[in-house]
Design a protein around this motif. Structure first.
Motif, PDB file in Angstrom:
ATOM      1  N   GLY A  11       0.824  -1.046   0.093  1.00 23.61           N
ATOM      2  CA  GLY A  11       0.151  -0.196   0.127  1.00 23.61           C
ATOM      3  C   GLY A  11       0.741   1.207  -0.060  1.00 23.61           C
ATOM      4  O   GLY A  11       0.410   2.274  -0.768  1.00 23.61           O
ATOM      5  N   ALA A  12       1.999   1.285   0.797  1.00 23.41           N
ATOM      6  CA  ALA A  12       2.841   2.214   0.857  1.00 23.41           C
ATOM      7  C   ALA A  12       3.411   2.596  -0.504  1.00 23.41           C
ATOM      8  O   ALA A  12       3.718   3.801  -0.988  1.00 23.41           O
ATOM      9  CB  ALA A  12       3.834   2.195   2.097  1.00 23.41           C
ATOM     10  N   ALA A  13       3.947   1.473  -1.109  1.00 23.10           N
ATOM     11  CA  ALA A  13       4.584   1.792  -2.369  1.00 23.10           C
ATOM     12  C   ALA A  13       3.596   2.273  -3.518  1.00 23.10           C
ATOM     13  O   ALA A  13       4.167   3.136  -4.202  1.00 23.10           O
ATOM     14  CB  ALA A  13       5.220   0.248  -2.830  1.00 23.10           C
ATOM     15  N   GLU A  14       2.394   1.777  -3.233  1.00 25.58           N
ATOM     16  CA  GLU A  14       1.518   2.096  -4.513  1.00 25.58           C
ATOM     17  C   GLU A  14       1.165   3.914  -4.410  1.00 25.58           C
ATOM     18  O   GLU A  14       1.256   4.465  -5.254  1.00 25.58           O
ATOM     19  CB  GLU A  14       0.046   1.450  -4.242  1.00 25.58           C
ATOM     20  CG  GLU A  14       0.388   0.105  -4.784  1.00 25.58           C
ATOM     21  CD  GLU A  14      -0.833  -0.819  -4.679  1.00 25.58           C
ATOM     22  OE1 GLU A  14      -1.903  -0.209  -3.755  1.00 25.58           O
ATOM     23  OE2 GLU A  14      -0.989  -1.864  -5.059  1.00 25.58           O
ATOM     24  N   TYR A  15       1.221   4.276  -2.792  1.00 25.80           N
ATOM     25  CA  TYR A  15       0.733   5.727  -2.656  1.00 25.80           C
ATOM     26  C   TYR A  15       2.113   6.505  -3.197  1.00 25.80           C
ATOM     27  O   TYR A  15       2.192   7.311  -3.890  1.00 25.80           O
ATOM     28  CB  TYR A  15       0.623   5.739  -1.114  1.00 25.80           C
ATOM     29  CG  TYR A  15      -0.685   5.485  -0.861  1.00 25.80           C
ATOM     30  CD1 TYR A  15      -1.765   6.115  -1.412  1.00 25.80           C
ATOM     31  CD2 TYR A  15      -0.933   4.651   0.165  1.00 25.80           C
ATOM     32  CE1 TYR A  15      -3.192   5.866  -1.022  1.00 25.80           C
ATOM     33  CE2 TYR A  15      -2.361   4.450   0.814  1.00 25.80           C
ATOM     34  CZ  TYR A  15      -3.468   5.051   0.156  1.00 25.80           C
ATOM     35  OH  TYR A  15      -4.595   4.740   0.330  1.00 25.80           O
ATOM     36  N   ILE A  16       3.376   5.762  -2.864  1.00 29.14           N
ATOM     37  CA  ILE A  16       4.588   6.638  -3.461  1.00 29.14           C
ATOM     38  C   ILE A  16       4.552   6.727  -4.676  1.00 29.14           C
ATOM     39  O   ILE A  16       4.859   7.786  -5.325  1.00 29.14           O
ATOM     40  CB  ILE A  16       5.937   5.993  -2.932  1.00 29.14           C
ATOM     41  CG1 ILE A  16       5.856   6.189  -1.403  1.00 29.14           C
ATOM     42  CG2 ILE A  16       6.859   6.411  -3.629  1.00 29.14           C
ATOM     43  CD1 ILE A  16       6.812   5.117  -0.494  1.00 29.14           C
ATOM     44  N   LEU A  17       4.249   5.759  -5.477  1.00 31.34           N
ATOM     45  CA  LEU A  17       4.223   5.859  -7.204  1.00 31.34           C
ATOM     46  C   LEU A  17       3.145   6.672  -7.420  1.00 31.34           C
ATOM     47  O   LEU A  17       3.273   7.646  -8.507  1.00 31.34           O
ATOM     48  CB  LEU A  17       3.943   4.309  -7.553  1.00 31.34           C
ATOM     49  CG  LEU A  17       5.121   3.550  -7.463  1.00 31.34           C
ATOM     50  CD1 LEU A  17       4.557   1.947  -7.802  1.00 31.34           C
ATOM     51  CD2 LEU A  17       6.355   3.859  -8.406  1.00 31.34           C
ATOM     52  N   LEU A  18       1.898   6.703  -6.758  1.00 32.97           N
ATOM     53  CA  LEU A  18       0.891   7.555  -7.157  1.00 32.97           C
ATOM     54  C   LEU A  18       1.194   8.991  -6.993  1.00 32.97           C
ATOM     55  O   LEU A  18       1.074   9.785  -7.962  1.00 32.97           O
ATOM     56  CB  LEU A  18      -0.508   7.259  -6.169  1.00 32.97           C
ATOM     57  CG  LEU A  18      -1.466   8.279  -6.639  1.00 32.97           C
ATOM     58  CD1 LEU A  18      -2.421   7.824  -8.039  1.00 32.97           C
ATOM     59  CD2 LEU A  18      -2.616   7.998  -5.485  1.00 32.97           C
ATOM     60  N   PHE A  19       1.966   9.463  -5.889  1.00 30.17           N
ATOM     61  CA  PHE A  19       2.221  10.850  -5.592  1.00 30.17           C
ATOM     62  C   PHE A  19       3.393  11.168  -6.578  1.00 30.17           C
ATOM     63  O   PHE A  19       3.467  12.214  -7.196  1.00 30.17           O
ATOM     64  CB  PHE A  19       2.655  11.190  -4.154  1.00 30.17           C
ATOM     65  CG  PHE A  19       1.402  10.901  -3.159  1.00 30.17           C
ATOM     66  CD1 PHE A  19       0.163  11.690  -3.504  1.00 30.17           C
ATOM     67  CD2 PHE A  19       1.312  10.267  -2.139  1.00 30.17           C
ATOM     68  CE1 PHE A  19      -0.856  11.657  -2.576  1.00 30.17           C
ATOM     69  CE2 PHE A  19       0.316  10.103  -1.171  1.00 30.17           C
ATOM     70  CZ  PHE A  19      -0.773  10.858  -1.759  1.00 30.17           C
ATOM     71  N   GLY A  20       4.228  10.368  -6.807  1.00 30.92           N
ATOM     72  CA  GLY A  20       5.224  10.538  -7.654  1.00 30.92           C
ATOM     73  C   GLY A  20       4.812  10.888  -9.139  1.00 30.92           C
ATOM     74  O   GLY A  20       5.361  11.869  -9.937  1.00 30.92           O
ATOM     75  N   GLY A  21       3.751  10.372  -9.595  1.00 33.63           N
ATOM     76  CA  GLY A  21       3.171  10.392 -10.783  1.00 33.63           C
ATOM     77  C   GLY A  21       2.570  11.738 -11.052  1.00 33.63           C
ATOM     78  O   GLY A  21       2.568  12.522 -11.998  1.00 33.63           O
ATOM     79  N   VAL A  22       1.925  12.049  -9.816  1.00 25.13           N
ATOM     80  CA  VAL A  22       1.337  13.641  -9.682  1.00 25.13           C
ATOM     81  C   VAL A  22       2.257  14.689  -9.760  1.00 25.13           C
ATOM     82  O   VAL A  22       2.031  15.526 -10.580  1.00 25.13           O
ATOM     83  CB  VAL A  22       0.408  13.503  -8.557  1.00 25.13           C
ATOM     84  CG1 VAL A  22      -0.195  14.961  -8.348  1.00 25.13           C
ATOM     85  CG2 VAL A  22      -1.133  12.321  -8.844  1.00 25.13           C
ATOM     86  N   ILE A  23       3.287  14.286  -9.131  1.00 20.94           N
ATOM     87  CA  ILE A  23       4.219  15.288  -8.938  1.00 20.94           C
ATOM     88  C   ILE A  23       4.943  15.529 -10.495  1.00 20.94           C
ATOM     89  O   ILE A  23       5.220  16.558 -10.975  1.00 20.94           O
ATOM     90  CB  ILE A  23       5.323  15.086  -7.859  1.00 20.94           C
ATOM     91  CG1 ILE A  23       4.867  15.226  -6.699  1.00 20.94           C
ATOM     92  CG2 ILE A  23       6.575  15.696  -8.095  1.00 20.94           C
ATOM     93  CD1 ILE A  23       5.633  14.649  -5.577  1.00 20.94           C
ATOM     94  N   VAL A  24       5.271  14.550 -11.120  1.00 17.81           N
ATOM     95  CA  VAL A  24       5.695  14.597 -12.661  1.00 17.81           C
ATOM     96  C   VAL A  24       4.691  15.044 -13.449  1.00 17.81           C
ATOM     97  O   VAL A  24       5.202  16.299 -14.274  1.00 17.81           O
ATOM     98  CB  VAL A  24       6.094  13.046 -12.690  1.00 17.81           C
ATOM     99  CG1 VAL A  24       6.498  13.275 -14.429  1.00 17.81           C
ATOM    100  CG2 VAL A  24       7.265  12.473 -12.434  1.00 17.81           C
ATOM    101  N   ILE A  25       3.650  15.010 -13.386  1.00 17.90           N
ATOM    102  CA  ILE A  25       2.726  15.688 -14.303  1.00 17.90           C
ATOM    103  C   ILE A  25       2.502  16.988 -13.896  1.00 17.90           C
ATOM    104  O   ILE A  25       2.407  17.919 -14.828  1.00 17.90           O
ATOM    105  CB  ILE A  25       1.162  14.994 -14.092  1.00 17.90           C
ATOM    106  CG1 ILE A  25       1.099  13.500 -14.788  1.00 17.90           C
ATOM    107  CG2 ILE A  25      -0.120  15.831 -14.726  1.00 17.90           C
ATOM    108  CD1 ILE A  25      -0.009  12.645 -14.303  1.00 17.90           C
TER     109      ILE A  25
END
Length: 57
Positions: A11-25
């Motif tokens: 779950g934590a890894a999925e949140y990190i990937l999600l927030f990373g994607g939002v930051i990149v966008i």
């Protein structure tokens, strides 16, 4: 073989990937809009003056 069944960190890894994607966008959008405004000759002072003139007539 508890490693295969242990999913506590997933779950934590999925949140990190999600927030990373939002930051990149968000960074990509800022770069695109920044180059758009630099090339268009948009002046915030002129825009504010125009709005004030139309509102306070």
């Amino acid at each position: 073989m508890n490693i295969v069944e242990d999913e506590r960190g997933q779950g934590a890894a999925e949140y990190i990937l999600l927030f990373g994607g939002v930051i990149v966008i968000a960074i990509a959008a800022l770069l695109i809009y920044n180059s758009y405004f630099k090339g268009s000759g948009v002046s915030s002072d002129e825009d504010i003056s125009a709005v004030r003139e139309t509102v306070f007539q």
